[in-house]
Design an enzyme around this catalytic site. Structure first.
Site, PDB file in Angstrom:
ATOM      1  N   ALA A 125       4.866   6.596   6.024  1.00  0.00           N
ATOM      2  CA  ALA A 125       5.053   5.278   7.352  1.00  0.00           C
ATOM      3  C   ALA A 125       6.745   5.230   7.844  1.00  0.00           C
ATOM      4  O   ALA A 125       6.979   5.346   8.675  1.00  0.00           O
ATOM      5  CB  ALA A 125       4.487   4.128   7.992  1.00  0.00           C
TER       6      ALA A 125
ATOM      7  N   ALA B 246       0.924  -1.292  -0.078  1.00  0.00           N
ATOM      8  CA  ALA B 246      -0.043  -0.254   0.540  1.00  0.00           C
ATOM      9  C   ALA B 246       1.006   1.082  -0.079  1.00  0.00           C
ATOM     10  O   ALA B 246       2.110   0.426   0.735  1.00  0.00           O
ATOM     11  CB  ALA B 246      -0.489  -0.079   1.526  1.00  0.00           C
ATOM     12  N   PHE B 247       0.283   2.728  -0.748  1.00  0.00           N
ATOM     13  CA  PHE B 247       1.567   3.287  -0.534  1.00  0.00           C
ATOM     14  C   PHE B 247       1.270   3.961   1.002  1.00  0.00           C
ATOM     15  O   PHE B 247       2.454   4.829   0.935  1.00  0.00           O
ATOM     16  CB  PHE B 247       0.165   4.315  -1.122  1.00  0.00           C
ATOM     17  N   LYS B 248       0.120   3.978   1.618  1.00  0.00           N
ATOM     18  CA  LYS B 248       1.536   4.277   3.319  1.00  0.00           C
ATOM     19  C   LYS B 248       2.190   3.376   4.053  1.00  0.00           C
ATOM     20  O   LYS B 248       3.004   4.092   4.524  1.00  0.00           O
ATOM     21  CB  LYS B 248      -0.339   3.551   3.881  1.00  0.00           C
ATOM     22  N   ASP B 249       2.633   2.734   2.932  1.00  0.00           N
ATOM     23  CA  ASP B 249       4.472   2.116   3.162  1.00  0.00           C
ATOM     24  C   ASP B 249       5.072   3.510   3.205  1.00  0.00           C
ATOM     25  O   ASP B 249       6.558   3.634   4.449  1.00  0.00           O
ATOM     26  CB  ASP B 249       4.838   0.771   2.484  1.00  0.00           C
TER      27      ASP B 249
END
Ligand SMILES: *Cc1c(COP(=O)(O)O)cnc(C)c1O
Length: 368
Positions: free
Chosen positions: A53, A47-50
């Site tokens: 984060a 996911a792009f949230k990697d």
């Protein structure tokens, strides 16, 4: 990134943090003559949230390097945030991560990503829904007993360290963009952190013809751009559940990029609200016509960009394997599990089951 960080990080440290943050690919894949997909799901949790984060975890680890007290990151997740945060913080010294997720309400891949890491990551499986998890986290931040004992911090996209590094992949996309005209960029949006990063990149010179905020039934911004009335609502549950936000906290930042001038914002940004039914039909159609498998969030964006009738790209924010129920029904077959996550199925889930009662959580945390 340097102007945003200034001298709070030495340049060599910033360079190594950025290098570790984006050490995977961001391919721009052609779906058809007018629509491309910027695939942001090649990181460790798909996911792009990697990106956000990983950057935030490394910054926090650095800023906390001389502290004796550990920092405890508390996150409630409906699926994607928790996995990315847990993975980003895995093994970061001086930081413990506690993730609350709703039991039975995240997909198998998402649950394994949350519960199999070990080390400094603890997964709490709450017998309730996402709102219950979030309510517990909010109450914990205001709880005197807990704050006297632990140094708590949050990891949601209110924190600019989560979305500032997301500017970088918009530049990667432009590097791969081979057309003469600048692209229309369509971003599936919930809390509006991702599109805010894109608009910051545009404000610092990146060529973008127009932005589209693709929303599901949660249409606060869509309505605002039509009526100039900003009216937050309770979030509605949809099949693109990472965008179920009734009062997007980063929208105010976007307004400020445009000096709070409604007409100049409207010149650069459109928004469309897409129903669940249309989302599912879009997954089916794009699979049939172009042999490309969208996830529900990418499908919302695809439909929105198609309505705009100009060349551009969507941000594909998560791998379809994270939403197997919706996607497999729409394409009529099983999704192949990518190699990056196959190993998860050999690991054992480790979670602590708690009720949605705040006192149960507090008792557990105080005795940890
Ligand atoms: C978080 C998330 C979004 C929404 O991003 P915002 O920055 O909150 O607008 C979209 N798609 C997926 C898969 C997500 O996890």
């Amino acid at each position: 990134m340097q102007p945003y960080v200034d001298d709070s990080l030495p340049n060599t440290k910033l360079e190594s943090i950025v290098a570790e943050t984006i050490n995977f690919n961001f391919p721009l894949v052609k779906i058809n003559e007018s629509i491309y997909s910027l695939e942001l799901f090649h990181g460790p949790t798909l996911a792009f949230k990697d990106v956000g984060a990983r950057f935030m975890s490394r910054c926090l680890g650095y800023f906390n390097r001389n502290n004796n007290q550990k920092v405890t990151v508390l996150v409630a997740t409906s699926g994607d945030t928790g996995g990315a945060v847990a993975n980003g913080f895995l093994g970061v010294e001086g930081v413990d991560v506690i993730i609350l997720y709703p039991s039975g309400k995240v997909s198998p891949v998402q649950e394994l990503q949350l519960t199999t890491l070990g080390q400094n990551i603890t997964a709490l499986e709450i017998q309730g829904n996402f709102d219950d998890c979030q309510a517990i986290v909010k109450q914990a931040f205001m709880d005197g007993d807990i704050n006297a004992k632990l140094s708590l911090t949050s990891a949601n996209s209110i924190n600019v360290a989560r979305w500032l590094p997301q500017q970088l992949y918009y530049f990667y996309a432009y590097q791969q963009w081979q057309q003469n005209e600048a692209p229309v960029v369509c971003v599936p949006s919930g809390n509006f952190g991702n599109i805010c990063a894109g608009m910051m990149a545009f404000a610092s010179g990146l060529p973008v013809k127009h932005f589209i905020a693709a929303c599901n039934a949660n249409d606060v911004v869509t309505n605002y751009l039509q009526t100039e009335q900003y009216a937050p609502k309770q979030a509605i549950a949809t099949v693109s559940n990472a965008m179920d936000v009734g009062n997007p906290s980063n929208f105010i930042r976007i307004q400020q990029i445009f000096n709070n001038e409604f007409s100049s914002l409207k010149n650069k940004l459109s928004s469309i609200s897409v129903s669940d039914d249309t989302t599912k039909k879009t997954i089916t159609k794009v699979y049939k016509d172009y042999n490309y498998t969208l996830d529900p969030h990418g499908a919302v964006a695809y439909y929105a960009l198609e309505q705009y009738h100009q060349q551009g790209y969507i941000l594909e924010t998560a791998h379809p394997v994270k939403f197997p129920d919706v996607v497999e029904e729409a394409i009529g077959k099983k999704i192949e599990v990518p190699n990056e996550v196959k190993h998860l199925f050999e690991k054992e889930k480790q979670s602590i089951l708690l009720s949605s009662n705040y006192n149960d959580f507090k008792e557990w945390l105080m005795n940890k």
